[in-house]
Scaffold this motif. Structure first.
Motif, short mmCIF file in Angstrom:
data_model
loop_
_atom_site.label_atom_id
_atom_site.label_comp_id
_atom_site.label_asym_id
_atom_site.label_seq_id
_atom_site.Cartn_x
_atom_site.Cartn_y
_atom_site.Cartn_z
N SER A 167 0.83 -1.21 0.00
CA SER A 167 0.00 0.00 0.00
C SER A 167 0.87 1.26 0.00
O SER A 167 0.51 2.26 -0.61
CB SER A 167 -0.96 0.00 1.19
N TRP A 168 2.02 1.22 0.68
CA TRP A 168 2.94 2.36 0.68
C TRP A 168 3.46 2.62 -0.74
O TRP A 168 3.53 3.77 -1.17
CB TRP A 168 4.10 2.07 1.63
N GLU A 171 0.76 4.18 -2.86
CA GLU A 171 0.59 5.58 -2.48
C GLU A 171 1.66 6.46 -3.09
O GLU A 171 1.37 7.55 -3.60
CB GLU A 171 0.63 5.69 -0.94
#
Length: 175
Positions: A167-168, A171
């Motif tokens: 998810s990082w 992003e």
């Protein structure tokens, strides 16, 4: 004539050594092992202190012009590790990706170790991963994790990657 033979042999040895350094040594396992010996990163330290046998160093460098330079034995090293994983033999592989000259400005190190079989007869692997930005003016904490899993991904890089890292990355890539 007998006095010239040692000089001829010495000359041939010198030419042979120069050819070896020019043609075989660049991007070889010997050069890569010497190159990363003094890098300060958790996966590097674990690689050099690992008690198990190693399949070697998988290395890839992305210069500014975009042509990827791969290590001489990348295919052999990757096949060795996949074969060891298939039979669950305790080994490791050290992966290095150098994109410091590109817009990514990033070094990635990953040490993937085969630990043992679990009670469901699956092979347990552990990934020590670290990514360092090469921003000289900033003090940045590198992204690193150690995670254990039983699935070896095809590209090896995303093996055992935790969900928060995925998810990082999404992003950062969406910005």
């Amino acid at each position: 004539m007998v006095k010239k033979i040692p000089w001829i042999v010495a000359g041939l040895l010198l030419v042979g050594a120069m050819l070896y350094l020019k043609l075989y040594y660049p991007d070889s396992q010997l050069q890569l092992k010497r190159l990363f010996k003094f890098v300060e990163a958790m996966p590097v330290e674990h690689f050099y202190n690992a008690p198990e046998k190693s399949c070697g160093i998988w290395h890839e460098r992305e210069p500014k012009d975009g042509a990827v330079v791969a290590g001489r034995s990348n295919v052999k090293v990757e096949k060795c590790f996949q074969k060891a994983f298939a039979s669950c033999v305790v080994k490791n592989i050290f992966l290095v990706k150098d994109a410091s000259e590109t817009d990514k400005n990033l070094f990635s190190y990953s040490l993937i170790r085969i630990l043992k079989r679990n009670d469901q007869n699956e092979c347990i692997i552990q990934n020590y991963h670290e990514e360092q930005k090469v921003n000289l003016g900033e003090e940045m904490i590198p992204l690193n994790y150690i995670n254990t899993c039983t699935v070896l991904k095809d590209g090896l890089w995303n093996s055992c990657e935790p969900l928060y890292v995925k998810s990082w990355r999404e992003e950062i890539n969406s910005k």
